[in-house]
Design a protein around this motif. Structure first.
Motif, PDB file in Angstrom:
ATOM      1  N   ALA A  58       0.834  -1.201   0.000  1.00  0.00           N
ATOM      2  CA  ALA A  58       0.000   0.000   0.000  1.00  0.00           C
ATOM      3  C   ALA A  58       0.873   1.258   0.000  1.00  0.00           C
ATOM      4  O   ALA A  58       0.604   2.216  -0.744  1.00  0.00           O
ATOM      5  N   GLU A  59       1.927   1.269   0.822  1.00  0.00           N
ATOM      6  CA  GLU A  59       2.825   2.426   0.855  1.00  0.00           C
ATOM      7  C   GLU A  59       3.499   2.626  -0.496  1.00  0.00           C
ATOM      8  O   GLU A  59       3.647   3.763  -0.974  1.00  0.00           O
TER       9      GLU A  59
ATOM     10  N   HIS B 171       2.343   2.026  -3.411  1.00  0.00           N
ATOM     11  CA  HIS B 171       1.429   2.579  -4.409  1.00  0.00           C
ATOM     12  C   HIS B 171       0.732   3.857  -3.935  1.00  0.00           C
ATOM     13  O   HIS B 171      -0.039   4.457  -4.704  1.00  0.00           O
TER      14      HIS B 171
ATOM     15  N   VAL C 198      -1.568   4.162  -1.547  1.00  0.00           N
ATOM     16  CA  VAL C 198      -2.987   3.917  -1.267  1.00  0.00           C
ATOM     17  C   VAL C 198      -3.089   3.183   0.069  1.00  0.00           C
ATOM     18  O   VAL C 198      -2.077   2.899   0.709  1.00  0.00           O
ATOM     19  N   ASN C 199      -4.294   2.862   0.482  1.00  0.00           N
ATOM     20  CA  ASN C 199      -4.426   2.122   1.743  1.00  0.00           C
ATOM     21  C   ASN C 199      -4.530   0.614   1.488  1.00  0.00           C
ATOM     22  O   ASN C 199      -4.630   0.151   0.347  1.00  0.00           O
ATOM     23  N   GLU C 200      -4.525  -0.130   2.585  1.00  0.00           N
ATOM     24  CA  GLU C 200      -4.505  -1.599   2.485  1.00  0.00           C
ATOM     25  C   GLU C 200      -5.781  -2.158   1.865  1.00  0.00           C
ATOM     26  O   GLU C 200      -5.742  -3.194   1.183  1.00  0.00           O
TER      27      GLU C 200
ATOM     28  N   VAL D 106      -5.459  -1.958  -1.958  1.00  0.00           N
ATOM     29  CA  VAL D 106      -4.535  -2.990  -2.442  1.00  0.00           C
ATOM     30  C   VAL D 106      -5.225  -4.350  -2.453  1.00  0.00           C
ATOM     31  O   VAL D 106      -5.126  -5.116  -3.433  1.00  0.00           O
ATOM     32  N   THR D 107      -5.934  -4.664  -1.380  1.00  0.00           N
ATOM     33  CA  THR D 107      -6.571  -5.979  -1.285  1.00  0.00           C
ATOM     34  C   THR D 107      -7.666  -6.138  -2.332  1.00  0.00           C
ATOM     35  O   THR D 107      -7.799  -7.204  -2.946  1.00  0.00           O
TER      36      THR D 107
ATOM     37  N   ASP E 185       3.853  -7.814  -6.493  1.00  0.00           N
ATOM     38  CA  ASP E 185       2.854  -7.497  -5.468  1.00  0.00           C
ATOM     39  C   ASP E 185       1.920  -8.673  -5.250  1.00  0.00           C
ATOM     40  O   ASP E 185       1.655  -9.078  -4.114  1.00  0.00           O
TER      41      ASP E 185
END
Length: 268
Positions: free
Chosen positions: A199-200, A202, A204-206, A209-210, A246
């Motif tokens: 996430a860091e 890109h 964005v938050n987790e 990403v998920t 990723d």
């Protein structure tokens, strides 16, 4: 099939009730979500219907999914299933359910009782497509014998701690959609160092990403939130492209967790 934006990311509605639930649903629709997922068991079909009515989006642009479970009635009968579907239409304020799931099967006898009734409803008009929810691969084999066509969608819990390889393979074999509930493991992904690092990377938050990880596997996640900022930001998963490294790092996470695991459900 629906277009990518409509079916690439759905909106889950579990526990979204009362006025604040309606507000969250209206926010989701107006933020661009077109696939709404509810169930009789959630007790919020009326709120979903009210949100559809309030939002500045035509009904024809929305894809509305709901679910029916036989155990909701003390003496389950085919009549209950038919009447239950009619009641769902009334509560949702719609003439046709875009996708109706058989929810939480209670064994083979339950599946054999419910699926033929749902197939009849699909043929007669109030149901456009059929799906199954919380089915095992063995349950899908039984469904093959009972339905005129494979399920349009199979819904189950899936996230990095429950990747569902076997079930996803069975769904692919049937050319059906895999729809993932609890896609961020009810918040547990925020405690994963691997997902946090990605996430860091890109910015964005987790959660984003998920959800993007799900999409990399041709899975349709249906996240739920009451927070307007989270409702809107989750849609960033539609444009986030994870690289192969990723995805491999997330795949390699060895933690296992099932968030929804009732005592009476047999998963294998």
């Amino acid at each position: 099939m629906l277009d990518e934006d409509a079916y690439g990311l759905g909106f889950g509605t579990y526990s979204l009730t009362d006025e604040d639930g309606i507000d969250a649903l209206v926010t989701a629709i107006e933020a661009g979500y077109r696939h709404l997922d509810t169930a009789r068991l959630y007790g919020n079909e009326e709120e979903v219907g009210e949100a559809i009515d309030r939002a500045d989006v035509d009904r024809d642009e929305l894809f509305v999914a709901t679910k029916i479970a036989h155990f909701e009635e003390p003496e389950p009968t085919p009549t209950y299933v038919r009447e239950g579907v009619a009641e769902s239409c009334d509560r949702l304020g719609i003439d046709t359910i875009d996708l109706l799931y058989h929810h939480w099967p209670g064994g083979s006898e339950d599946i054999e009782a419910v699926l033929p009734v749902l197939d009849d409803l699909r043929a007669s008009g109030p149901v456009e497509r059929l799906g199954v929810s919380n089915y095992t691969p063995a349950d899908l084999e039984l469904a093959d014998d009972l339905l005129d066509a494979p399920p349009y969608a199979v819904q189950a819990e899936m996230h990095p701690f429950l990747p569902q390889e076997e079930l996803r393979g069975a769904v692919r074999d049937r050319d059906a959609y895999f729809v993932a509930y609890s896609p961020i493991a009810q918040g547990e992904v925020f405690d994963s160092p691997v997902i946090a690092e990605i996430a860091e990377k890109h910015g964005v938050n987790e959660a984003i990403v998920t959800l993007a990880w799900h999409r990399s596997k041709d899975v349709v996640p249906i996240p739920r939130s009451k927070t307007p900022a989270h409702i809107r930001s989750n849609r960033d998963a539609l444009t986030l492209e994870l690289d192969a490294e990723d995805v491999e790092r997330i795949d390699a996470i060895d933690r296992r967790l099932r968030c929804e695991d009732p005592d009476w459900m047999e998963w294998s």
